[in-house]
Design a protein around this motif. Structure first.
Motif, PDB file in Angstrom:
ATOM      1  N   GLU A 202       0.845  -1.188   0.000  1.00 49.54           N
ATOM      2  CA  GLU A 202       0.000   0.000   0.000  1.00 49.54           C
ATOM      3  C   GLU A 202       0.886   1.244   0.000  1.00 49.54           C
ATOM      4  OE1 GLU A 202      -0.655  -0.048   4.879  1.00 49.54           O
ATOM      5  OE2 GLU A 202      -2.360  -0.249   3.522  1.00 49.54           O
ATOM      6  N   TYR A 203       0.294   2.377  -0.319  1.00 48.38           N
ATOM      7  CA  TYR A 203       1.011   3.647  -0.345  1.00 48.38           C
ATOM      8  C   TYR A 203       0.385   4.572   0.704  1.00 48.38           C
ATOM      9  CZ  TYR A 203       2.187   1.750  -4.970  1.00 48.38           C
ATOM     10  OH  TYR A 203       2.584   0.933  -6.006  1.00 48.38           O
ATOM     11  N   PRO A 204       0.764   4.435   1.969  1.00 46.44           N
ATOM     12  CA  PRO A 204       0.094   5.173   3.040  1.00 46.44           C
ATOM     13  C   PRO A 204       0.420   6.661   3.081  1.00 46.44           C
ATOM     14  CG  PRO A 204       1.933   3.940   3.931  1.00 46.44           C
ATOM     15  CD  PRO A 204       1.814   3.547   2.486  1.00 46.44           C
ATOM     16  N   VAL A 205       1.573   7.071   2.571  1.00 51.96           N
ATOM     17  CA  VAL A 205       1.964   8.480   2.599  1.00 51.96           C
ATOM     18  C   VAL A 205       2.070   8.982   1.172  1.00 51.96           C
ATOM     19  CG1 VAL A 205       3.718  10.138   3.332  1.00 51.96           C
ATOM     20  CG2 VAL A 205       3.226   8.138   4.753  1.00 51.96           C
ATOM     21  N   GLU A 206       1.134   9.820   0.782  1.00 56.40           N
ATOM     22  CA  GLU A 206       1.129  10.376  -0.565  1.00 56.40           C
ATOM     23  C   GLU A 206       1.109  11.895  -0.467  1.00 56.40           C
ATOM     24  OE1 GLU A 206       1.458   8.943  -3.676  1.00 56.40           O
ATOM     25  OE2 GLU A 206       2.031   7.232  -2.453  1.00 56.40           O
ATOM     26  N   GLU A 207       2.289  12.486  -0.382  1.00 60.72           N
ATOM     27  CA  GLU A 207       2.446  13.926  -0.343  1.00 60.72           C
ATOM     28  C   GLU A 207       3.074  14.387  -1.656  1.00 60.72           C
ATOM     29  OE1 GLU A 207       4.967  14.577   2.948  1.00 60.72           O
ATOM     30  OE2 GLU A 207       3.597  13.736   4.430  1.00 60.72           O
ATOM     31  N   THR A 208       2.958  15.658  -1.921  1.00 58.00           N
ATOM     32  CA  THR A 208       3.581  16.203  -3.114  1.00 58.00           C
ATOM     33  C   THR A 208       5.095  16.034  -3.032  1.00 58.00           C
ATOM     34  OG1 THR A 208       1.826  17.849  -3.342  1.00 58.00           O
ATOM     35  CG2 THR A 208       3.878  18.268  -4.529  1.00 58.00           C
TER      36      THR A 208
END
Length: 225
Positions: free
Chosen positions: A76-82
């Protein structure tokens, strides 16, 4: 030469497409979870179409781990920030030992992941007995809970003798010292780490041989003159 740089480094004029990995190698315990992160950038005028993580498989086309059957419900991709992305893999297995890379595509460029990503090694626990698994009473014996590589996190180790935890055995050091060793120390030993007691190592049997002392013979004094 310009084409080579564009493909391998993501250079485009004065603007750069970049992917950076703060940690290049990681060693994590089998059965636990891991977070692998990266930062990335692209020209501000480029539209971002997609981004994902993949497992490096040589010349094979990258495949999004979230749609990879091998990682079903585990990636999973729990941290999706710019400009930042994190891959989380749960229930780690031996087969997860690999290099993981991040890729993205914009209206101007597609990052091919040609530069090295983060190499993950998944390891189990095992017990090593020094000097040997069969010792003589009175010797100094050291049991070491070992892994195939240094773990990324500092952990406390717990020791078990015959399936029962050894009193006072929780220690940041991965060794249990028996000095001097006695018959009460004989048995099967295993180890685990704090917060993951179910992830025990295979048992290692310690055999302690008794030191046999010959009885002294006494001769009664003769009454004869």
């Amino acid at each position: 030469m310009a084409l080579f740089l564009k493909y391998f480094s993501g250079l485009q004029g004065n603007n750069c497409n970049r992917v950076s990995y703060p940690t290049r190698t990681m060693c994590v315990l089998q059965g636990t979870s891991v977070n692998i992160s990266c930062t990335y950038s692209h020209p501000p005028d480029a539209k971002l179409y997609h981004k994902y993580w993949f497992k490096w498989r040589g010349n094979q086309e990258p495949s999004n781990l979230q749609t990879d059957s091998e990682y079903e419900r585990r990636a999973e991709y729990p941290v999706e920030e710019t400009g930042r992305s994190t891959l989380r893999i749960t229930d780690l297995r031996d087969t997860d030992s690999a290099e993981y890379c991040f890729t993205f595509k914009t209206s101007q460029h597609e990052w091919k992941g040609s530069l090295h990503g983060t190499t993950l090694t998944v390891t189990g626990l095992s017990v090593e007995v020094t000097p040997v698994a069969m010792v003589t009473e009175g010797q100094r014996v050291t049991l070491t809970c070992i892994t195939s590589c240094p773990l990324a996190d500092k952990l406390s180790y717990i020791w078990y003798q015959n399936n029962g935890s050894v009193t006072g055995s929780e220690n940041p050091e991965n060794q249990l010292v028996l000095d001097p060793v006695g018959p009460q120390h004989a048995g099967s030993y295993s180890c685990s780490v704090r917060n993951f007691p179910h992830l025990r190592s295979p048992e290692e049997t310690l055999t302690v041989q008794w030191t046999l002392t010959r009885p002294q013979s006494c001769t009664a004094p003769s009454n004869k003159p």
